[in-house]
Design a protein around this motif. Structure first.
Motif, PDB file in Angstrom:
ATOM      1  N   GLY A   1       0.797  -1.224   0.000  1.00  0.00           N
ATOM      2  CA  GLY A   1       0.000   0.000   0.000  1.00  0.00           C
ATOM      3  C   GLY A   1       0.824   1.267   0.000  1.00  0.00           C
ATOM      4  O   GLY A   1       0.296   2.360   0.160  1.00  0.00           O
ATOM      5  N   MET A   2       2.158   1.159  -0.182  1.00  0.00           N
ATOM      6  CA  MET A   2       2.976   2.363  -0.073  1.00  0.00           C
ATOM      7  C   MET A   2       2.812   3.306  -1.268  1.00  0.00           C
ATOM      8  O   MET A   2       3.113   4.495  -1.163  1.00  0.00           O
ATOM      9  CB  MET A   2       4.460   1.995   0.096  1.00  0.00           C
ATOM     10  N   VAL A   3       2.307   2.811  -2.377  1.00  0.00           N
ATOM     11  CA  VAL A   3       2.086   3.703  -3.523  1.00  0.00           C
ATOM     12  C   VAL A   3       0.958   4.685  -3.189  1.00  0.00           C
ATOM     13  O   VAL A   3       0.961   5.833  -3.651  1.00  0.00           O
ATOM     14  CB  VAL A   3       1.784   2.894  -4.795  1.00  0.00           C
ATOM     15  N   ALA A   4       0.009   4.238  -2.373  1.00  0.00           N
ATOM     16  CA  ALA A   4      -0.976   5.124  -1.742  1.00  0.00           C
ATOM     17  C   ALA A   4      -1.692   6.051  -2.713  1.00  0.00           C
ATOM     18  O   ALA A   4      -1.837   7.243  -2.451  1.00  0.00           O
ATOM     19  CB  ALA A   4      -0.310   5.931  -0.622  1.00  0.00           C
ATOM     20  N   GLY A   5      -2.106   5.522  -3.848  1.00  0.00           N
ATOM     21  CA  GLY A   5      -2.923   6.332  -4.751  1.00  0.00           C
ATOM     22  C   GLY A   5      -2.136   7.248  -5.662  1.00  0.00           C
ATOM     23  O   GLY A   5      -2.729   8.012  -6.442  1.00  0.00           O
ATOM     24  N   ARG A   6      -0.788   7.207  -5.613  1.00  0.00           N
ATOM     25  CA  ARG A   6      -0.015   8.118  -6.470  1.00  0.00           C
ATOM     26  C   ARG A   6      -0.258   7.851  -7.954  1.00  0.00           C
ATOM     27  O   ARG A   6      -0.217   8.761  -8.769  1.00  0.00           O
ATOM     28  CB  ARG A   6       1.465   8.007  -6.149  1.00  0.00           C
TER      29      ARG A   6
ATOM     30  N   TYR B   1      -5.597  13.807  -1.713  1.00  0.00           N
ATOM     31  CA  TYR B   1      -6.752  13.225  -2.396  1.00  0.00           C
ATOM     32  C   TYR B   1      -7.834  14.283  -2.604  1.00  0.00           C
ATOM     33  O   TYR B   1      -8.441  14.366  -3.674  1.00  0.00           O
ATOM     34  CB  TYR B   1      -7.274  12.031  -1.588  1.00  0.00           C
ATOM     35  N   LEU B   2      -8.055  15.101  -1.568  1.00  0.00           N
ATOM     36  CA  LEU B   2      -9.051  16.163  -1.709  1.00  0.00           C
ATOM     37  C   LEU B   2      -8.592  17.177  -2.758  1.00  0.00           C
ATOM     38  O   LEU B   2      -9.385  17.660  -3.564  1.00  0.00           O
ATOM     39  CB  LEU B   2      -9.287  16.843  -0.356  1.00  0.00           C
TER      40      LEU B   2
END
Lengths: 356, 310
Positions: free
Chosen positions: B218-223, B277-278
């Motif tokens: 999960g370290m990419v975390a949405g990048r 994210y926001l």
């Protein structure tokens, strides 16, 4: 030589054979994967496919895992039918859990029979509200619903984390990130004694029937299908694109929210930061493998639940990480998308000229 | 803000923006050829694991980067086979890649989760690193940071100054026309997709080998998803990708700003963590408000499969 030839019209038979083909290919690839890892493929597949089903408890666990998948996928499929790509069911699931937990905590030790219906409503509304954000931003500002709904998954995860580390943390919980255990009135009744299978399964089955009636027996459902299959026709007929977007996202959000409620009021009995095993994302695969059809979704969610449980089995008995289940789930979707080529094309032997 | 704090914030912003630049520039080229690959998150995750594992076993961070590049490209080619050759739905295929990649990375990366790599020392550029305030922040960085700037210039040159770039853009705008005048549309799209995957893999490698020299699920975390949003935000133009990436890098290190401004408000850490994210949602809304902005700038054939008839 092999070549692909376009079919005059899409094959209905292949539409339903393709998921089966994908499942078989996934198993074959799984066997190869086990062999590559130096494990016995037959034993690996037995742990994945047979061992979880050997007794009543195993079957009940399968249905338990299939419940959130069924609910999330049913809601998503309504949107996918109309090309509304809500991929944030994972976040809507979490918000549903948060909404239901809020009501359970507020009710405290109350023994009122209204607690569960309240949680149900709270969960579904919270999930729908989370999905309303991409719906509003899409209809009002034309913002891409894929990216917005996905971003909100991360926000939802952080919201849950804040709640269970902060205001909702169980004061007697030795600092673990979790709420108090819910009172009995806030827990879904168990369906079969001695198992964890709970009333949520019936919600999921009811949702499947409701989705069938909506998609195939109502005018609103017809409009959704036309919007997906022939957008120009939908526009020409004057079907409101705005309404399609709202319907697709709200159905998906409410169903995922309900699934989140059933998870905290069912097997978990509390809210923790390890709420979901990725059900919201797995449900995307379920929806596709189930051909966006309620019956297909029912079968596909059983298959995906089997993969989840198989992952746990393999972890326990073969000492492999249970994320192998994720690999299998991803492979299943890949193979499905590949096998779908046969819906529109058929394999022919011989050269182009000979066929023409 | 004090001088050395300004330098620290700028340094952290540049570092945080670098994986976004690498990934988003790759995706930009990819999308300019008319192919929408939503699998960036999966390609970054697989790239990160491959790079970490290779760097761990070989002891060389550079072999790690190479492994990330190859792994990202390989993942992208699987997507390419589905989306280009079999003409599967590009949205669904991209989602499959994202889900499968994240799962594969979690599976392969499990044994590496408790390990750490030695930190790679930054490369200090002579003379310009001595510029007050800016020098330490910009010119005493990891080699991949400089590589991301080189990539920017290369992409700019390729797209707007080279014949090959012109052909690639033609394929993205009108594959039928490009095919008619003899360009190999399918091959060009495969190359563009592989390039996008390779750069996402390098972006992932930067995370696991240089940024935080370790691997955690999960370290990419949405990048990857943020990079996809960046390309839209940048209306498919490289310079705006750079600016956007640093803007997001700044948002990602916002806790430094909070400290820097001397704010004593006790924010929950989750609030600050949710800002990138926001912010992604806010910029998407801002850029999408006017439908013409997207319509006029996006490659015309983006997301549509193309099959040459003959």
């Amino acid at each position: 030589m092999l070549r692909l030839e376009a079919r005059p019209q899409a094959s209905r038979l292949m539409t339903w054979l393709s998921p089966l083909l994908a499942a078989v290919l996934t198993l074959a690839a799984g066997g190869v994967l086990f062999a590559l890892l130096g494990k016995d493929p037959a034993e690996g597949l037995r742990l994945f496919l047979i061992a979880p089903l050997k007794d009543l408890y195993g079957l009940s666990e399968l249905l338990l895992k299939a419940t959130p998948l069924m609910l999330c996928a049913t809601g998503l499929a309504i949107g996918f039918r109309a090309n509304i790509w809500n991929i944030g069911a994972e976040g809507q699931f979490m918000l549903g859990a948060v909404g239901a937990t809020g009501i359970a905590l507020w009710a405290g030790e109350s023994e009122s029979a209204l607690v569960l219906p309240g949680m149900l409503l709270g969960g579904a509304l919270a999930g729908a509200a989370w999905a309303a954000i991409p719906a509003w931003l899409k209809t009002r500002f034309n913002a891409n619903e894929i990216l917005v709904s996905l971003m909100l998954v991360y926000v939802a995860q952080l919201l849950v984390s804040w709640l269970v580390f902060g205001p909702w943390k169980d004061p007697q919980g030795f600092n673990f990130p979790q709420t108090v255990m819910f009172a009995d009135a806030a827990l879904l009744p168990v369906l079969v004694d001695g198992t964890r299978l709970h009333l949520g399964l019936l919600f999921a089955l009811a949702a499947l029937v409701a989705a069938y009636v909506f998609m195939y027996r109502s005018h609103a459902g017809f409009r959704m299908r036309v919007a997906g299959e022939a957008p120009d026709a939908a526009r020409y007929a004057g079907f409101s694109a705005r309404r399609t977007i709202w319907t697709g996202l709200l159905c998906g959000g409410a169903a995922a929210g309900l699934a989140g409620m059933a998870e905290v009021a069912g097997p978990m009995g509390q809210l923790t930061d390890k709420l979901s095993l990725g059900y919201g994302f797995a449900a995307i695969i379920v929806a596709f493998v189930g051909r966006l059809h309620p019956l297909g979704i029912f079968l596909a969610s059983l298959l995906m639940a089997l993969l989840y449980i198989g992952g746990e089995q393999v972890q326990q008995y073969m000492n492999l990480p249970n994320s192998i289940a994720l690999v299998f789930q991803g492979l299943l979707l890949f193979f499905l998308l590949g096998a779908d080529v046969f819906i529109r094309y058929r394999l022919r032997f011989g050269s182009e000229a000979a066929g023409a | 803000m004090e001088g050395n704090l300004f330098t620290a914030v700028l340094f952290a912003t540049v570092v945080a923006g670098t994986p976004l630049i690498l990934t988003a520039l790759g995706l930009l080229v990819n999308e300019r050829a008319g192919v929408l690959n939503l699998g960036a998150e999966g390609m970054m995750a697989v790239g990160a694991v491959a790079a970490f594992a290779t760097a761990h076993h070989s002891g060389s961070p550079w072999l790690g980067v190479l492994a990330g590049l190859v792994a990202g490209a390989a993942m992208a080619l699987v997507f390419g086979f589905l989306a280009i050759t079999l003409q599967a739905n590009q949205v669904a295929s991209g989602l499959a890649l994202a889900i499968c990649g994240v799962g594969l990375a979690a599976f392969v990366g499990k044994p590496y989760e408790s390990l750490a790599l030695p930190a790679v020392p930054p490369i200090r550029l002579p003379f310009i690193a001595d510029i007050p305030l800016l020098g330490e922040a910009l010119y005493n960085q990891q080699a991949l940071v400089y590589a991301s700037w080189a990539l920017f210039w290369a992409v700019l040159y390729f797209l707007y100054r080279s014949r090959a770039g012109l052909v690639l853009r033609a394929v993205g705008e009108s594959p039928a026309a490009a095919h008619a005048i003899g360009h190999p549309v399918v091959l060009i799209r495969y190359l563009a997709v592989a390039f996008g995957g390779a750069m996402a893999g390098v972006g992932g490698a930067f995370l696991s080998v240089f940024y935080t020299p370790m691997w955690v699920e999960g370290m990419v975390a949405g990048r990857g998803w943020i990079a996809l949003a960046l390309v839209v935000f940048a209306t498919w133009r490289p310079l705006r990708v750079m600016l956007g990436a640093y803007l997001f890098g700044g948002v990602m290190v916002s806790q430094l700003f909070v400290q820097g401004a001397g704010l004593q408000i006790d924010f929950p850490s989750q609030f600050l963590s949710s800002l990138p994210y926001l912010a992604t949602i806010v910029v998407l809304v801002a850029i999408s408000r006017n439908p013409a902005t997207i319509r006029l700038n996006s490659p015309l054939s983006l997301g549509k499969p193309y099959r040459p008839d003959a």
